[in-house]
Design an enzyme around this catalytic site. Structure first.
Site, mmCIF file in Angstrom:
data_model
loop_
_atom_site.group_PDB
_atom_site.id
_atom_site.type_symbol
_atom_site.label_atom_id
_atom_site.label_comp_id
_atom_site.label_asym_id
_atom_site.label_seq_id
_atom_site.Cartn_x
_atom_site.Cartn_y
_atom_site.Cartn_z
ATOM 1 C CE LYS A 9 4.701 16.485 79.812
ATOM 2 N NZ LYS A 9 5.059 16.026 78.331
ATOM 3 C CE1 TYR A 49 1.775 18.890 75.374
ATOM 4 C CE2 TYR A 49 0.289 17.600 76.432
ATOM 5 C CZ TYR A 49 1.620 18.266 76.308
ATOM 6 O OH TYR A 49 2.413 18.127 77.423
ATOM 7 C CG ASN A 112 8.177 14.184 78.242
ATOM 8 O OD1 ASN A 112 7.252 14.294 78.761
ATOM 9 N ND2 ASN A 112 8.630 14.657 77.050
ATOM 10 C CG HIS A 115 3.906 21.627 79.441
ATOM 11 N ND1 HIS A 115 4.178 21.492 78.043
ATOM 12 C CD2 HIS A 115 3.570 22.634 79.526
ATOM 13 C CE1 HIS A 115 3.841 22.508 77.579
ATOM 14 N NE2 HIS A 115 3.563 23.385 78.510
ATOM 15 C CD GLU A 126 1.912 26.321 77.226
ATOM 16 O OE1 GLU A 126 2.637 26.098 78.046
ATOM 17 O OE2 GLU A 126 2.178 25.515 76.166
HETATM 18 P P1 RTP Z 1 6.014 19.409 76.296
HETATM 19 O O1 RTP Z 1 4.962 20.481 75.474
HETATM 20 O O2 RTP Z 1 5.119 18.485 76.929
HETATM 21 O O3 RTP Z 1 6.562 20.393 77.544
HETATM 22 O O4 RTP Z 1 7.147 18.692 75.414
HETATM 23 P P2 RTP Z 1 8.058 19.271 74.524
HETATM 24 O O5 RTP Z 1 7.806 20.863 74.399
HETATM 25 O O6 RTP Z 1 9.421 19.108 74.945
HETATM 26 O O7 RTP Z 1 7.831 18.706 73.383
HETATM 27 P P3 RTP Z 1 6.527 18.884 72.180
HETATM 28 O O8 RTP Z 1 7.295 18.930 70.722
HETATM 29 O O9 RTP Z 1 5.676 20.113 72.552
HETATM 30 O O10 RTP Z 1 5.803 17.648 72.343
HETATM 31 C C1 RTP Z 1 4.744 17.523 73.336
HETATM 32 C C2 RTP Z 1 4.688 16.400 74.020
HETATM 33 O O11 RTP Z 1 4.358 15.114 73.024
HETATM 34 C C3 RTP Z 1 4.879 13.973 73.405
HETATM 35 N N1 RTP Z 1 5.697 13.572 72.228
HETATM 36 N N2 RTP Z 1 5.710 12.178 71.763
HETATM 37 N N3 RTP Z 1 5.901 9.847 70.515
HETATM 38 C C4 RTP Z 1 6.446 10.726 70.067
HETATM 39 O O12 RTP Z 1 6.992 10.627 69.105
HETATM 40 C C5 RTP Z 1 6.292 12.001 70.788
HETATM 41 N N4 RTP Z 1 6.963 13.122 70.416
HETATM 42 C C6 RTP Z 1 6.580 14.100 71.325
HETATM 43 C C7 RTP Z 1 6.094 14.006 74.534
HETATM 44 O O13 RTP Z 1 5.441 13.568 75.676
HETATM 45 C C8 RTP Z 1 6.160 15.630 74.363
HETATM 46 O O14 RTP Z 1 6.490 16.040 75.772
HETATM 47 MG MG MG Z 2 5.877 21.443 73.812
#
Ligand code: RTP
Ligand code: MG
Length: 148
Positions: A9, A49, A112, A115, A126
């Site tokens: 990212k 997203y 974080n 991705h 994706e």
């Molecule tokens: P990613 O898709 O980016 O790989 O992350 P992930 O699967 O671990 O998490 P996901 O639930 O898909 O969430 C996507 C991204 O959204 C941001 N996020 N912000 N502010 C918040 O509460 C919150 N929750 C999620 C995070 O950057 C997450 O990577």
């Molecule tokens: Mg995700």
């Protein structure tokens, strides 16, 4: 062999973590089959997203992921989708284990670092969003016989 979509990212690119992250997946034995530095458009970010579009953080997420270049990659290997997620660590760095990418480098959930696709369906979707067929290179790697 299974493929996944991984992306450093904008925070990871700015913090010069591309090399370290690529190195971790190489050392694990996974094979890089596509990679590019790119600026994501708002349209692509919203598609990527899309599953989060009703969430309160969606706007912040799209503006963050488009705030600077990302390093998009496709990696191949046995169980690469689930294993890459383990190597990344939990979404929220407060929960990500030491030794994982987020556990080592990230301090907040919104920045974080990396991705990774979370299922075979996400990986296919994706990879298709970010890469054309010609950008994915199939090549024989002799080291495979020492890994598998
Ligand atoms: P990613 O898709 O980016 O790989 O992350 P992930 O699967 O671990 O998490 P996901 O639930 O898909 O969430 C996507 C991204 O959204 C941001 N996020 N912000 N502010 C918040 O509460 C919150 N929750 C999620 C995070 O950057 C997450 O990577
Ligand atoms: Mg995700």
């Amino acid at each position: 062999m299974e493929k996944t979509f991984l992306m450093v990212k904008p925070d990871g690119v700015q913090r010069q973590l591309i090399g370290d992250i690529v190195s971790r997946f190489e050392k694990k034995g996974f094979q890089l089959v596509g990679a590019k530095l790119m600026q994501i458009s708002t349209e692509l970010a919203e598609k990527h997203y899309g599953e989060h579009k009703e969430r309160p953080f969606f706007g912040e997420l799209v503006s963050f992921i488009t705030s600077g270049p990302v390093f998009a990659m496709v990696w191949q290997g046995e169980n690469v989708i689930a294993t890459a997620r383990q190597m990344m660590g939990a979404t929220n760095p407060k929960d990500s284990a030491p030794g994982t990418i987020r556990g080592e480098y990230a301090a907040t959930v919104s920045k974080n670092i990396i991705h990774g696709s979370d299922s075979p369906e996400s990986a296919e979707r994706e990879i298709g969003l970010f890469f054309s067929q010609e950008e994915l290179i199939e090549y024989t790697r002799l080291i495979n016989e020492w890994i598998y």
